[in-house]
Scaffold this motif. Structure first.
Motif, PDB file in Angstrom:
ATOM      1  N   SER A   1       0.840  -1.205   0.000  1.00 30.62           N
ATOM      2  CA  SER A   1       0.000   0.000   0.000  1.00 30.62           C
ATOM      3  C   SER A   1       0.868   1.245   0.000  1.00 30.62           C
ATOM      4  CB  SER A   1      -0.907   0.001   1.242  1.00 30.62           C
ATOM      5  OG  SER A   1      -0.121   0.164   2.418  1.00 30.62           O
ATOM      6  N   LEU A   2       0.240   2.385  -0.150  1.00 35.00           N
ATOM      7  CA  LEU A   2       0.973   3.641  -0.035  1.00 35.00           C
ATOM      8  C   LEU A   2       1.358   3.896   1.413  1.00 35.00           C
ATOM      9  CD1 LEU A   2      -1.215   5.887  -2.369  1.00 35.00           C
ATOM     10  CD2 LEU A   2       0.973   4.802  -2.911  1.00 35.00           C
ATOM     11  N   CYS A   3       2.425   4.678   1.595  1.00 35.06           N
ATOM     12  CA  CYS A   3       2.874   4.985   2.947  1.00 35.06           C
ATOM     13  C   CYS A   3       1.889   5.904   3.635  1.00 35.06           C
ATOM     14  CB  CYS A   3       4.257   5.636   2.914  1.00 35.06           C
ATOM     15  SG  CYS A   3       5.574   4.533   2.388  1.00 35.06           S
ATOM     16  N   GLU A   4       1.639   5.642   4.936  1.00 40.38           N
ATOM     17  CA  GLU A   4       0.749   6.462   5.735  1.00 40.38           C
ATOM     18  C   GLU A   4       1.418   6.800   7.058  1.00 40.38           C
ATOM     19  OE1 GLU A   4      -2.114   7.829   5.183  1.00 40.38           O
ATOM     20  OE2 GLU A   4      -2.384   7.034   3.156  1.00 40.38           O
ATOM     21  N   PRO A   5       1.579   8.071   7.416  1.00 42.26           N
ATOM     22  CA  PRO A   5       1.392   9.232   6.533  1.00 42.26           C
ATOM     23  C   PRO A   5       2.425   9.251   5.431  1.00 42.26           C
ATOM     24  CG  PRO A   5       2.435   9.883   8.560  1.00 42.26           C
ATOM     25  CD  PRO A   5       2.088   8.423   8.742  1.00 42.26           C
ATOM     26  N   PRO A   6       2.280  10.104   4.447  1.00 40.92           N
ATOM     27  CA  PRO A   6       3.170  10.054   3.279  1.00 40.92           C
ATOM     28  C   PRO A   6       4.599  10.464   3.582  1.00 40.92           C
ATOM     29  CG  PRO A   6       1.660  11.914   3.119  1.00 40.92           C
ATOM     30  CD  PRO A   6       1.187  11.095   4.282  1.00 40.92           C
ATOM     31  N   CYS A   7       4.884  11.016   4.768  1.00 35.91           N
ATOM     32  CA  CYS A   7       6.253  11.413   5.091  1.00 35.91           C
ATOM     33  C   CYS A   7       6.444  11.340   6.610  1.00 35.91           C
ATOM     34  CB  CYS A   7       6.565  12.802   4.560  1.00 35.91           C
ATOM     35  SG  CYS A   7       5.433  14.092   5.159  1.00 35.91           S
ATOM     36  N   GLY A   8       7.701  11.339   7.047  1.00 39.93           N
ATOM     37  CA  GLY A   8       7.980  11.259   8.481  1.00 39.93           C
ATOM     38  C   GLY A   8       8.522   9.895   8.878  1.00 39.93           C
TER      39      GLY A   8
ATOM     40  N   ASN B   1       7.520   7.837  11.189  1.00 39.17           N
ATOM     41  CA  ASN B   1       6.506   6.872  11.598  1.00 39.17           C
ATOM     42  C   ASN B   1       5.639   6.404  10.434  1.00 39.17           C
ATOM     43  OD1 ASN B   1       7.290   6.966  14.327  1.00 39.17           O
ATOM     44  ND2 ASN B   1       6.047   8.841  14.663  1.00 39.17           N
ATOM     45  N   SER B   2       6.050   6.739   9.209  1.00 37.64           N
ATOM     46  CA  SER B   2       5.271   6.330   8.050  1.00 37.64           C
ATOM     47  C   SER B   2       5.440   4.838   7.814  1.00 37.64           C
ATOM     48  CB  SER B   2       5.723   7.109   6.811  1.00 37.64           C
ATOM     49  OG  SER B   2       4.995   6.709   5.684  1.00 37.64           O
ATOM     50  N   ILE B   3       4.330   4.136   7.554  1.00 34.60           N
ATOM     51  CA  ILE B   3       4.377   2.697   7.306  1.00 34.60           C
ATOM     52  C   ILE B   3       3.549   2.355   6.090  1.00 34.60           C
ATOM     53  CG2 ILE B   3       4.735   2.133   9.753  1.00 34.60           C
ATOM     54  CD1 ILE B   3       1.770   1.431   9.881  1.00 34.60           C
TER      55      ILE B   3
END
Length: 355
Positions: free
Chosen positions: A316-323, A325-327
């Protein structure tokens, strides 16, 4: 015999030279004239100065009345004359005689004449006035006027002069103006149309047009609707054709005679049904004869079945898109394994049915 000589005629010149004079006598028997000529000395001439004759009568006046031009009176005149002939001045003396002193003509104003009648004459036209409207309305003329006066000059009152001929006002159309905006106006409603159906209820329509007047030159359109309706009833029921209901849910999968086939690979059967709804007033029956359907099935509700996992899904896309803690995630889905069952699918009641 000859008669006596008649006296000598005057000398042909009066002064300043030698002239000729003559005398004659008559023979009384034969009436024969005899002429005798003789030269005659003249005394030295004396200059003769001219003298005026009496004045001749006055001529007629140059006009019969006193006129005016540009505010000034033009008075007619008359003349009389005299001649330098009483005596005429000598012209063969040395020196010659003097001419008559003064004027041979005399001019006199005819001030006793009446004033002339003055006919009226138009002044120049004034500038055009304002137009009666600022725009041209349909069916109504927009005009402007200008005027002039009978004052250049005005007609005299005594004696009376003629008035100016023609009109003191002039009118023209203001054709250079734009047309006025015309707001639209509704015409009359048309009669309602006849009822369009032969049974049940229908809809009748009445219309009106925006043509009284039509919108023109940027005017506003007619407000409101140009169409109105009303319901009409024939008081006759229309035939209502039947329509199939939705199929019911499949009944529980069973084996004929009541044998227990749960969690077994023994096929049973189940049913579903439908109904022909809403048919009335001689409407047509639902097309098709099947009120029920039967299907072969397997009862596996609550049974343990082998499972089979599908391959991993995409990440899947990364959540959140940056940072930090993105997974992102992916998963495998475990589906039941129906080995040993032929051409089957699973329904919402978790019953396996042959296709």
């Amino acid at each position: 015999g000859w008669g006596p000589w008649i006296a000598w005629t005057p000398c042909s010149v009066t002064c300043g030279g030698v002239g000729v004079r003559s005398r004659k006598r008559v023979c009384s028997i034969f009436l024969i004239f005899k002429l005798s000529l003789s030269t005659c000395p003249s005394p030295v001439c004396v200059s003769v100065h001219g003298g005026w004759s009496s004045w001749f009568g006055w001529s007629h006046c140059s006009a019969s009345c006193i006129s005016k031009s540009g505010g000034d009176a033009i008075i007619p005149s008359r003349v009389r004359h005299r001649s330098c002939s009483n005596p005429s001045p000598s012209n063969n003396t040395s020196p010659p005689g003097n001419s008559c002193p003064g004027d041979a003509f005399q001019v006199q104003h005819c001030s006793e004449l009446p004033n002339c009648a003055v006919d009226g004459f138009w002044s120049g036209w004034s500038s055009w006035g304002e137009c009666s409207e600022s725009c041209i309305s349909q069916g109504r003329a927009v005009r402007r006027t200008r005027q002039r006066s009978c004052s250049n000059p005005a007609p005299s009152s005594n004696p009376p002069g003629q008035d100016c001929q023609g009109h003191s006002h002039q009118t023209e159309n203001c054709d250079h103006l734009p047309f006025c905006p015309v707001d639209g106006g509704w015409g009359s409603w048309s009669p309602f149309s006849s009822c369009p159906v032969t049974c049940g209820v229908g809809l009748q329509v009445s219309v009106r047009r925006c043509d009284s007047p039509a919108t023109q030159h940027g005017g506003r359109p007619c407000p409101g609707e140009g169409r109105q309706t009303r319901i009409c009833s024939t008081k006759v029921h229309c035939p209502v054709d039947g329509v199939w209901s939705e199929w019911s849910e499949w009944k529980q999968c069973k084996f004929p005679g009541g044998r227990n086939i749960r969690c077994k690979k023994t096929a049973g059967s189940h049913l579903r049904s439908r109904h022909c709804l809403h048919r009335a007033h001689n409407g047509t029956i639902c097309i098709g004869d099947n009120l029920t359907e039967m299907q072969v099935c397997y009862d596996i509700e609550g049974c343990d079945l082998k499972g089979r996992r599908d391959p991993w899904t995409s990440w899947s896309l990364c959540e959140p898109p940056c940072g930090k803690n993105s997974i992102r995630s992916r998963k495998k889905i475990c589906k039941p394994e129906y080995s040993g069952y032929k051409s089957v699918y699973q329904d919402t009641a978790n019953q396996i049915m042959l296709q």
